[in-house]
Design an enzyme around this catalytic site. Structure first.
Site, mmCIF file in Angstrom:
data_model
loop_
_atom_site.group_PDB
_atom_site.id
_atom_site.type_symbol
_atom_site.label_atom_id
_atom_site.label_comp_id
_atom_site.label_asym_id
_atom_site.label_seq_id
_atom_site.Cartn_x
_atom_site.Cartn_y
_atom_site.Cartn_z
ATOM 1 N N ILE A 101 -5.258 6.918 3.424
ATOM 2 C CA ILE A 101 -6.513 6.363 3.621
ATOM 3 C C ILE A 101 -6.832 5.499 4.764
ATOM 4 C CG2 ILE A 101 -6.383 4.312 2.131
ATOM 5 C CD1 ILE A 101 -8.936 5.438 0.941
ATOM 6 N N VAL A 102 -7.958 5.785 5.455
ATOM 7 C CA VAL A 102 -8.330 4.587 6.391
ATOM 8 C C VAL A 102 -9.535 3.801 5.971
ATOM 9 C CG1 VAL A 102 -9.187 4.117 8.844
ATOM 10 C CG2 VAL A 102 -7.804 6.075 8.605
ATOM 11 N N ASP A 103 -9.236 2.619 5.964
ATOM 12 C CA ASP A 103 -9.957 1.534 5.258
ATOM 13 C C ASP A 103 -10.860 0.814 6.435
ATOM 14 O OD1 ASP A 103 -11.699 -0.383 3.935
ATOM 15 O OD2 ASP A 103 -10.270 -0.960 2.431
ATOM 16 N N THR A 107 -4.121 -0.623 9.750
ATOM 17 C CA THR A 107 -2.936 0.018 9.648
ATOM 18 C C THR A 107 -2.584 1.026 10.827
ATOM 19 O OG1 THR A 107 -3.256 -0.335 7.252
ATOM 20 C CG2 THR A 107 -1.682 1.296 8.108
HETATM 21 P P1 IMP Z 1 -6.630 -0.452 6.404
HETATM 22 O O1 IMP Z 1 -5.522 -0.964 7.495
HETATM 23 O O2 IMP Z 1 -7.692 -1.251 5.952
HETATM 24 O O3 IMP Z 1 -7.268 0.868 7.018
HETATM 25 O O4 IMP Z 1 -5.992 -0.166 4.981
HETATM 26 C C1 IMP Z 1 -5.204 1.175 4.830
HETATM 27 C C2 IMP Z 1 -4.325 0.779 3.704
HETATM 28 O O5 IMP Z 1 -5.180 0.022 2.842
HETATM 29 C C3 IMP Z 1 -4.159 2.178 3.194
HETATM 30 O O6 IMP Z 1 -2.964 2.568 3.692
HETATM 31 C C4 IMP Z 1 -3.963 1.941 1.423
HETATM 32 O O7 IMP Z 1 -2.537 1.549 1.499
HETATM 33 C C5 IMP Z 1 -4.843 0.861 1.629
HETATM 34 N N1 IMP Z 1 -6.199 1.172 0.935
HETATM 35 C C6 IMP Z 1 -7.402 0.805 1.479
HETATM 36 N N2 IMP Z 1 -8.248 1.480 0.965
HETATM 37 C C7 IMP Z 1 -7.508 1.881 -0.375
HETATM 38 C C8 IMP Z 1 -8.327 2.249 -1.635
HETATM 39 O O8 IMP Z 1 -9.419 2.660 -1.776
HETATM 40 N N3 IMP Z 1 -7.257 2.701 -2.624
HETATM 41 C C9 IMP Z 1 -6.002 2.649 -2.296
HETATM 42 N N4 IMP Z 1 -5.537 1.926 -1.212
HETATM 43 C C10 IMP Z 1 -6.531 1.788 -0.109
#
Ligand code: IMP
Ligand code: MG
Length: 179
Positions: A101-103, A107
């Site tokens: 997932i991309v939040d 990451t």
């Molecule tokens: P980012 O760096 O904020 O894009 O976050 C990405 C990482 O956060 C992902 O690889 C997930 O491990 C975790 N993550 C973000 N949102 C969720 C969610 O809704 N459910 C579970 N894991 C999440």
């Protein structure tokens, strides 16, 4: 103790169909380019990567990285740190990052930067789910399975506090559902 069963957002069948579509597109885009190196981000990507890889029609190898973000359950804030590196040299390889997932995008940005520094032939990324929200760090993923609103989802690899990963569907995690 039994865990509360969340309501499905994407069923097992919907996920299977979409993963097959992604695999077809990736296979067609990489046809004739040689061997692809799939890099899964542990732990969240392990189920998606397993299903995606088995549907690819291009030669590929699989490797993994693991990151730690010092975040509490349900949070992705904090500094990213590589806690497990690749075993495969990246130089000259076509690399496809695979994540659940991309939040906020940190990451993907972190891993793109890390891999790009090691001289790959190319780096692209594939995520199963992308949240519709402003991202601090946009590295647009090249392949996206599903777009969702800014909610916390679990299942099919996605966790809340390391639980719910092996649900066969994706569901919205409601605060108050406890582990
Ligand atoms: P980012 O760096 O904020 O894009 O976050 C990405 C990482 O956060 C992902 O690889 C997930 O491990 C975790 N993550 C973000 N949102 C969720 C969610 O809704 N459910 C579970 N894991 C999440
Ligand atoms: Mg993850």
């Amino acid at each position: 103790m039994a865990l509360a069963q969340p309501t499905p957002l994407f069923t097992r069948e919907t996920i299977e169909t979409r993963v097959a579509e992604l695999a077809r597109r990736i296979s067609s885009d990489y046809a004739g380019t040689g061997e692809l190196l799939l890099v899964g981000v542990l732990k969240g990507a392990f189920i998606f990567l397993a299903d995606l890889a088995r549907r690819l029609e291009v030669p590929h190898r699989v490797d993994f990285v693991a990151l730690s973000s010092y975040g509490a359950a349900g949070s992705t804030q904090g500094n990213l740190r590589l806690i497990m590196d690749l075993k495969t040299p990246v130089s000259g390889q076509h690399v496809l990052l695979v994540d659940d997932i991309v939040d906020n995008g940190s990451t993907l940005r972190f891993l793109h930067g890390l891999l790009a520094a090691h001289g790959p032939a190319s780096v692209k990324s594939c995520v199963l789910v992308r949240k519709a929200k402003p991202r601090v760090a946009e590295v647009a993923p090249d392949y996206v399975g599903f777009e969702i609103p800014d909610v916390w989802v679990v299942g099919y690899g996605l966790d809340y506090g390391d639980r719910y990963r092996t649900l066969p569907y994706i569901a919205v995690f409601e605060p108050g559902q406890s582990a």
